[in-house]
Design a protein around this motif. Structure first.
Motif, PDB file in Angstrom:
ATOM      1  N   LYS A 646     -12.713  -4.074  -2.698  1.00  0.00           N
ATOM      2  CA  LYS A 646     -12.015  -5.325  -2.431  1.00  0.00           C
ATOM      3  C   LYS A 646     -10.587  -5.177  -2.926  1.00  0.00           C
ATOM      4  O   LYS A 646     -10.265  -4.274  -3.694  1.00  0.00           O
ATOM      5  CB  LYS A 646     -12.709  -6.491  -3.139  1.00  0.00           C
ATOM      6  N   TRP A 647      -9.731  -6.065  -2.460  1.00  0.00           N
ATOM      7  CA  TRP A 647      -8.336  -6.026  -2.890  1.00  0.00           C
ATOM      8  C   TRP A 647      -7.755  -7.431  -2.859  1.00  0.00           C
ATOM      9  O   TRP A 647      -8.270  -8.335  -2.175  1.00  0.00           O
ATOM     10  CB  TRP A 647      -7.506  -5.089  -2.003  1.00  0.00           C
ATOM     11  N   ASP A 648      -6.697  -7.601  -3.607  1.00  0.00           N
ATOM     12  CA  ASP A 648      -6.036  -8.895  -3.676  1.00  0.00           C
ATOM     13  C   ASP A 648      -5.321  -9.193  -2.359  1.00  0.00           C
ATOM     14  O   ASP A 648      -4.909  -8.265  -1.637  1.00  0.00           O
ATOM     15  CB  ASP A 648      -5.029  -8.922  -4.823  1.00  0.00           C
ATOM     16  N   PRO A 649      -5.137 -10.475  -2.011  1.00  0.00           N
ATOM     17  CA  PRO A 649      -4.407 -10.818  -0.770  1.00  0.00           C
ATOM     18  C   PRO A 649      -3.016 -10.216  -0.707  1.00  0.00           C
ATOM     19  O   PRO A 649      -2.517  -9.915   0.383  1.00  0.00           O
ATOM     20  CB  PRO A 649      -4.363 -12.343  -0.817  1.00  0.00           C
ATOM     21  N   SER A 650      -2.380 -10.023  -1.853  1.00  0.00           N
ATOM     22  CA  SER A 650      -1.036  -9.456  -1.850  1.00  0.00           C
ATOM     23  C   SER A 650      -1.014  -8.008  -1.389  1.00  0.00           C
ATOM     24  O   SER A 650       0.042  -7.480  -1.018  1.00  0.00           O
ATOM     25  CB  SER A 650      -0.427  -9.552  -3.251  1.00  0.00           C
ATOM     26  N   ALA A 651      -2.175  -7.341  -1.424  1.00  0.00           N
ATOM     27  CA  ALA A 651      -2.255  -5.945  -0.995  1.00  0.00           C
ATOM     28  C   ALA A 651      -2.540  -5.800   0.492  1.00  0.00           C
ATOM     29  O   ALA A 651      -2.652  -4.675   0.989  1.00  0.00           O
ATOM     30  CB  ALA A 651      -3.338  -5.221  -1.793  1.00  0.00           C
ATOM     31  N   THR A 652      -2.660  -6.899   1.217  1.00  0.00           N
ATOM     32  CA  THR A 652      -2.943  -6.843   2.650  1.00  0.00           C
ATOM     33  C   THR A 652      -1.807  -6.135   3.382  1.00  0.00           C
ATOM     34  O   THR A 652      -0.631  -6.472   3.172  1.00  0.00           O
ATOM     35  CB  THR A 652      -3.115  -8.261   3.224  1.00  0.00           C
ATOM     36  N   PRO A 653      -2.094  -5.157   4.230  1.00  0.00           N
ATOM     37  CA  PRO A 653      -1.026  -4.467   4.975  1.00  0.00           C
ATOM     38  C   PRO A 653      -0.231  -5.448   5.827  1.00  0.00           C
ATOM     39  O   PRO A 653      -0.780  -6.438   6.327  1.00  0.00           O
ATOM     40  CB  PRO A 653      -1.790  -3.457   5.840  1.00  0.00           C
ATOM     41  N   PRO A 654       1.061  -5.218   6.020  1.00  0.00           N
ATOM     42  CA  PRO A 654       1.888  -6.159   6.783  1.00  0.00           C
ATOM     43  C   PRO A 654       1.388  -6.394   8.201  1.00  0.00           C
ATOM     44  O   PRO A 654       1.423  -7.526   8.686  1.00  0.00           O
ATOM     45  CB  PRO A 654       3.272  -5.494   6.786  1.00  0.00           C
ATOM     46  N   LEU A 655       0.917  -5.351   8.860  1.00  0.00           N
ATOM     47  CA  LEU A 655       0.444  -5.523  10.233  1.00  0.00           C
ATOM     48  C   LEU A 655      -0.808  -6.389  10.270  1.00  0.00           C
ATOM     49  O   LEU A 655      -0.957  -7.260  11.139  1.00  0.00           O
ATOM     50  CB  LEU A 655       0.171  -4.149  10.858  1.00  0.00           C
ATOM     51  N   LEU A 656      -1.718  -6.170   9.340  1.00  0.00           N
ATOM     52  CA  LEU A 656      -2.916  -6.992   9.269  1.00  0.00           C
ATOM     53  C   LEU A 656      -2.566  -8.437   8.925  1.00  0.00           C
ATOM     54  O   LEU A 656      -3.173  -9.378   9.468  1.00  0.00           O
ATOM     55  CB  LEU A 656      -3.880  -6.415   8.236  1.00  0.00           C
ATOM     56  N   ALA A 657      -1.584  -8.645   8.068  1.00  0.00           N
ATOM     57  CA  ALA A 657      -1.163 -10.003   7.728  1.00  0.00           C
ATOM     58  C   ALA A 657      -0.609 -10.729   8.940  1.00  0.00           C
ATOM     59  O   ALA A 657      -0.884 -11.922   9.148  1.00  0.00           O
ATOM     60  CB  ALA A 657      -0.120  -9.945   6.612  1.00  0.00           C
ATOM     61  N   CYS A 658       0.166 -10.034   9.773  1.00  0.00           N
ATOM     62  CA  CYS A 658       0.689 -10.646  10.997  1.00  0.00           C
ATOM     63  C   CYS A 658      -0.447 -11.015  11.944  1.00  0.00           C
ATOM     64  O   CYS A 658      -0.431 -12.082  12.562  1.00  0.00           O
ATOM     65  CB  CYS A 658       1.657  -9.690  11.682  1.00  0.00           C
ATOM     66  N   LEU A 659      -1.421 -10.138  12.081  1.00  0.00           N
ATOM     67  CA  LEU A 659      -2.547 -10.426  12.967  1.00  0.00           C
ATOM     68  C   LEU A 659      -3.364 -11.606  12.454  1.00  0.00           C
ATOM     69  O   LEU A 659      -3.871 -12.414  13.248  1.00  0.00           O
ATOM     70  CB  LEU A 659      -3.422  -9.188  13.111  1.00  0.00           C
ATOM     71  N   LYS A 660      -3.505 -11.720  11.156  1.00  0.00           N
ATOM     72  CA  LYS A 660      -4.203 -12.885  10.603  1.00  0.00           C
ATOM     73  C   LYS A 660      -3.434 -14.169  10.872  1.00  0.00           C
ATOM     74  O   LYS A 660      -4.039 -15.224  11.109  1.00  0.00           O
ATOM     75  CB  LYS A 660      -4.432 -12.684   9.110  1.00  0.00           C
ATOM     76  N   SER A 661      -2.106 -14.100  10.821  1.00  0.00           N
ATOM     77  CA  SER A 661      -1.307 -15.269  11.164  1.00  0.00           C
ATOM     78  C   SER A 661      -1.512 -15.658  12.620  1.00  0.00           C
ATOM     79  O   SER A 661      -1.648 -16.838  12.957  1.00  0.00           O
ATOM     80  CB  SER A 661       0.175 -14.987  10.883  1.00  0.00           C
ATOM     81  N   LEU A 662      -1.553 -14.662  13.497  1.00  0.00           N
ATOM     82  CA  LEU A 662      -1.825 -14.944  14.908  1.00  0.00           C
ATOM     83  C   LEU A 662      -3.230 -15.499  15.087  1.00  0.00           C
ATOM     84  O   LEU A 662      -3.465 -16.379  15.928  1.00  0.00           O
ATOM     85  CB  LEU A 662      -1.635 -13.666  15.730  1.00  0.00           C
ATOM     86  N   GLN A 663      -4.182 -14.984  14.327  1.00  0.00           N
ATOM     87  CA  GLN A 663      -5.533 -15.507  14.375  1.00  0.00           C
ATOM     88  C   GLN A 663      -5.557 -16.977  13.983  1.00  0.00           C
ATOM     89  O   GLN A 663      -6.250 -17.797  14.613  1.00  0.00           O
ATOM     90  CB  GLN A 663      -6.447 -14.694  13.462  1.00  0.00           C
ATOM     91  N   ALA A 664      -4.789 -17.333  12.942  1.00  0.00           N
ATOM     92  CA  ALA A 664      -4.718 -18.737  12.534  1.00  0.00           C
ATOM     93  C   ALA A 664      -4.094 -19.607  13.617  1.00  0.00           C
ATOM     94  O   ALA A 664      -4.522 -20.758  13.827  1.00  0.00           O
ATOM     95  CB  ALA A 664      -3.930 -18.854  11.234  1.00  0.00           C
TER      96      ALA A 664
END
Length: 890
Positions: A646-664
């Motif tokens: 597991k990892w902290d939210p701050s460690a989320t890769p930038p590309l994955l973070a963008c995709l999660k934003s699009l998912q939202a």
């Protein structure tokens, strides 16, 4: 009847025997030749006597027919011997040149062709024959005093090509066609005062100048000229005199200025928007039609522009072929010097420097031309020169050709460099101040979608085809100090699951399995063919040498394992575009996904930090104690590698973070819009249905009507639709999704292939070819099919929801934030002003937020494309892990 048959048969036999009799054939040949001479002498001037011209034409045709007949007959060949002994070709040349008649010239060229093709009497080794032929050509197509048609010009160039082929195969005949008055008794050129353009001495080698005058032509004329000149340059390595003559002549200057002239014919402003009548389905089912082209820019898809572009690229490819076949080091370096100074530094770079996004087309034009240039070139020296100069790579001067040059070649280079030197140092063009990297970065952040598309497509070509040059210039990297893989198989499984969950949540599970399976095969092919993969996949004892060309150290630097720097400007621009994926135009999204996938295809680029989680941020649950006993240490390591971190939210890769934003964003749309999932399913079904129809039309053979066409009712044609498609319900099956790139303009198998779904309309809108122009319009048959499909979709899936799909939705993007607000029920679109661009950011009440809007129809299409992109990312990660052993299994 038998009596008359025998008489007739005997008569025919006697005529055939007479025709094959060498003496009688020679008598007929002399008779025809004497009649031609008499007619010529009596008709003064010949050009005004139409009857005499007709007699001469028939005489030339008769002589040619006799020569061709004799070449097919057994020896002796008395007519050919007579032609050589009496040098009758000189009279033929004079008569044709003074006739000023196109038909006479054609028949004279046919006569010369018959002599050359006979391969007897050594006509090509006769200097009188060479002079007479070149005088005829110079006074016809050379001077232009006789207006000849393209067909005759083609025959002339075909004859010159045949002679160049003979010179290549028999170097000993070169002195007949190439003589220099500036040579000493030893055959070496004496020193003469020359300027940067070199000596112009067409009388030394008229054949070569005739070829170079036609190398830029289209069709067979250009093909014959380019190939013939290619053979001439190849022969330079076998003749020291010819080699030195080419270095000192103006041929390199003519070639470089000719290339520059063709480039200058290309429009300064360009519009790359698809014409409305040829929109691929994926663009038709979006807001693409709302994009307006610049009226001052030339249409990329117009036949006029495509003709100019094709001519320029064919001449550029000819340059590459010359350098590949030319074995003379001095000639090759002289050509490269002229390419560098006269084309690259004086024309190509200034056009890049003067381009602007403000005028609405010049940046698009330059970026598009550079993409085609780099996509067409494979020669390492040309590619090295262009990219080192335009990208302002520091060691450019040190990596210029190092092979020793002759004194003549050194002097020629010095005079050429003096030409390029400005009078003042301040006027010197310096790529270190503004180069291709600056233009690409600024264009990727433009508000003009066409500029963004052009920049992303050029980036895709450089990343995919010339990756070594992009590192450190277009892409900021840092070296890897730990060679061994640090990621674990357990972490990979978690990351794959995260990405797959996003893909399923975006557009449902329907068709995802088949699409993913196709992407796995597609990405395996792309990874294996990527230039950086050769080193990773090579056996330890395999020599790592570039195939073909020459033993030279010219080329990109070796690509070592590296990380992508988090603050890389190009990657940040891609993330900003990805965050606006739902409102971007579809072609921008396809270009964006192509660039990101090509970035991920480099085997030496570690995925940690931008696509995967950095292993330093892994956390493991303490509640799951490690077993105390293992049979050996390998089992212990396997257990550790398979643990789920597991990892902290701050460690989320930038590309994955963008995709999660699009998912939202999609989740917000799903919560507010009724029947959201049905809209997405219908769109996927539309693409699938269009694909099935395309394949059915392609596979159905044309049916010949059994009755007159007038009996066929109008509009009675129907495609052969598969039965399972007709019987399928409006709810798509698991296979009903746009899948991997296989059809249309697919360029799979090349490093620069587009990762855009080819099933979306049967068109690959992004990607560069193997010397393919992109994007291209759909063929006529597909246009008819697209129109039919559009009508069907309008009647089946979307007619009831047409008003809903027209609904416009606004998105608010705060600066420096990934929390995009979807303004749904609380937003009612105001009346649009004529000068307001709905897709551009606006400033309201002094705020600096970015507002963008699009129709629901457009957003749904982008959601389907986004799901395909996420599936591609998963496929790349999985294939890389197995192909390059990027994760630890134990």
């Amino acid at each position: 009847m038998d009596f008359f048959s025998r008489l007739l048969g005997g008569s025919s036999h006697k005529k055939q025997a007479a025709a094959n009799n060498p003496q009688q054939r020679l008598a007929r040949f002399k008779q025809r030749y004497n009649l031609i001479l008499q007619t010529w002498h009596k008709a003064q001037p010949l050009a005004n006597d139409r009857e005499a011209l007709g007699h001469i034409r028939r005489g030339f045709q008769a002589l040619t027919a006799i020569l061709n007949d004799e070449s097919r007959s057994p020896a002796p060949h008395l007519c050919l011997s007579f032609s050589a002994a009496q040098q009758i070709y000189t009279a033929v040349s004079k008569i044709a040149a003074t006739s000023y008649d196109e038909g006479v010239v054609r028949d004279a060229i046919g006569f010369y062709t018959a002599l050359v093709e006979s391969e007897e009497e050594d006509f090509l080794e006769n200097d009188v024959f060479a002079v007479s032929l070149m005088n005829l050509i110079q006074r016809t197509i050379g001077s232009g005093t006789i207006g000849v048609g393209e067909d005759i010009e083609t025959e002339v160039l075909e004859l010159l090509f045949a002679i160049a082929t003979k010179i290549r195969l028999q170097p000993e005949i070169l002195p007949v066609w190439f003589t220099t008055h500036a040579a000493d008794s030893n055959g070496r050129l004496v020193n003469q005062k020359i300027d940067f353009a070199g000596m112009t001495q067409k009388e030394d080698f008229p054949l070569c100048y005739q070829l170079i005058d036609h190398v830029h032509h289209e069709g067979r004329i250009g093909d014959f000229a380019r190939t013939g000149l290619l053979y001439i340059f190849e022969s330079a390595s076998k003749s020291l005199t010819l080699e030195e003559w080419i270095v000192n002549s103006d041929l390199p200057t003519l070639m470089a200025t000719g290339l520059g002239a063709l480039y200058s014919q290309l429009s300064r402003k360009l519009s790359i928007l698809h014409p409305p009548v040829n929109l691929p389905l994926v663009l038709f089912l979006s807001d693409y039609g709302e994009m307006l082209p610049n009226p001052q820019a030339e249409d990329y898809f117009s036949p006029h522009f495509q003709g100019h572009l094709e001519t320029f690229l064919s001449y550029l490819t000819f340059w590459q072929d010359v350098l590949e076949h030319c074995r003379s080091v001095d000639v090759r370096h002289t050509l490269i010097d002229h390419f560098q100074v006269l084309f690259l530094q004086q024309l190509l770079y200034p056009s890049l420097l003067e381009s602007s996004d403000v005028d609405g087309g010049s940046s698009v034009a330059v970026l598009t031309y550079l993409r085609h240039i780099l996509d067409s070139l494979d020669h390492p020296e040309l590619v090295h020169m262009i990219l080192h100069y335009l990208l302002a790579i520091p060691d450019y001067a040190a990596t210029s050709p190092r092979t020793p040059r002759s004194p003549a070649a050194v002097k020629r280079r010095q005079s050429l460099m003096l030409l390029n030197a400005p009078e003042k140092d301040d006027d010197k063009l310096n790529p270190s101040l503004f180069n291709l990297v600056d233009l690409t970065l600024s264009s990727a952040e433009s508000r003009n979608p066409q500029t963004v598309i052009a920049a992303l497509k050029l980036t895709t070509v450089i990343l995919g085809k010339n990756h070594g040059y992009a590192l450190g210039s277009m892409v900021k990297i840092m070296p890897v100090h730990h060679r061994e893989p640090q990621r674990t198989i357990g972490a990979l499984n978690v990351e794959l699951e995260n990405y797959l969950n996003i893909a399923i949540s975006l557009a449902g599970e329907t068709g995802a399995d088949e699409a993913y399976d196709n992407h796995l095969k597609d990405k395996l092919s792309l990874l294996e063919s990527h230039p950086c993969s050769l080193k990773a996949l090579a056996l330890p004892t395999s020599p790592m040498q570039s195939p073909g060309y020459f033993d030279s150290d010219i080329g990109p630097r070796d690509v070592e394992p590296h990380y992508l720097m988090p603050e890389d400007p190009m990657f940040r621009s891609m993330l900003d575009l990805l965050l606006r994926f739902l409102t971007n135009d579809v072609e921008t999204n396809l270009a964006l996904t192509a660039a990101i996938i090509n970035l991920a295809l480099c085997s030496q680029l570690r995925l940690e930090g931008w696509l995967s989680v950095d292993p330093t941020y892994y956390h493991f649950q303490e509640t799951d104690p490690e077993p105390e006993t293992f049979s050996n240490e390998s089992f212990r390591e396997m257990y550790r590698a398979n643990r789920i971190p597991k990892w902290d939210p701050s460690a989320t890769p930038p590309l994955l973070a963008c995709l999660k934003s699009l998912q939202a964003q999609v989740e917000a749309l799903r919560a507010d819009i009724q029947d959201w999932d049905e809209h997405v399913a219908n769109r996927k079904q539309a693409f699938y249905f269009h694909e099935e129809m395309s394949e059915a039309v392609k596979s159905t053979p044309p049916v010949k009507p059994t009755r007159p066409s007038t009996e066929l009712p109008s509009a009675s044609w129907t495609p052969q639709i598969p039965k399972h498609v007709l019987e399928s319900s409006t709810t798509p099956s698991r296979a009903a999704s746009p899948r991997g790139r296989k059809e249309g303009l697919d360029v799979r198998g090349t490093p620069t292939a587009s990762p855009a779904p080819s099933r979306l309309g049967g068109q690959t809108l992004v990607g560069t070819p193997t010397r393919e122009m992109s994007p291209l319009a759909a063929p006529r048959a597909a246009n008819r099919q697209t129109t039919l499909m559009t009508d069907i979709f309008g009647n089946l899936a979307e007619v009831a929801n047409v008003e809903i799909l027209k609904r416009r939705i606004r998105f608010r993007i705060p600066p420096n934030s990934q929390n995009v607000e979807v303004m749904l029920s609380k937003y009612q679109p105001p009346p649009k002003d004529a000068d307001e661009d709905a897709t551009a950011g606006v400033v309201e009440d002094g705020e600096k937020d970015d507002y963008r809007e699009a129709s629901l129809r457009h957003i749904v299409t982008n959601v389907v494309v986004l799901q395909e992109f996420v599936l591609e990312l998963v496929a790349v990660m999985q294939v890389r892990a197995s192909l390059f052993n990027e994760v630890r299994h134990g």
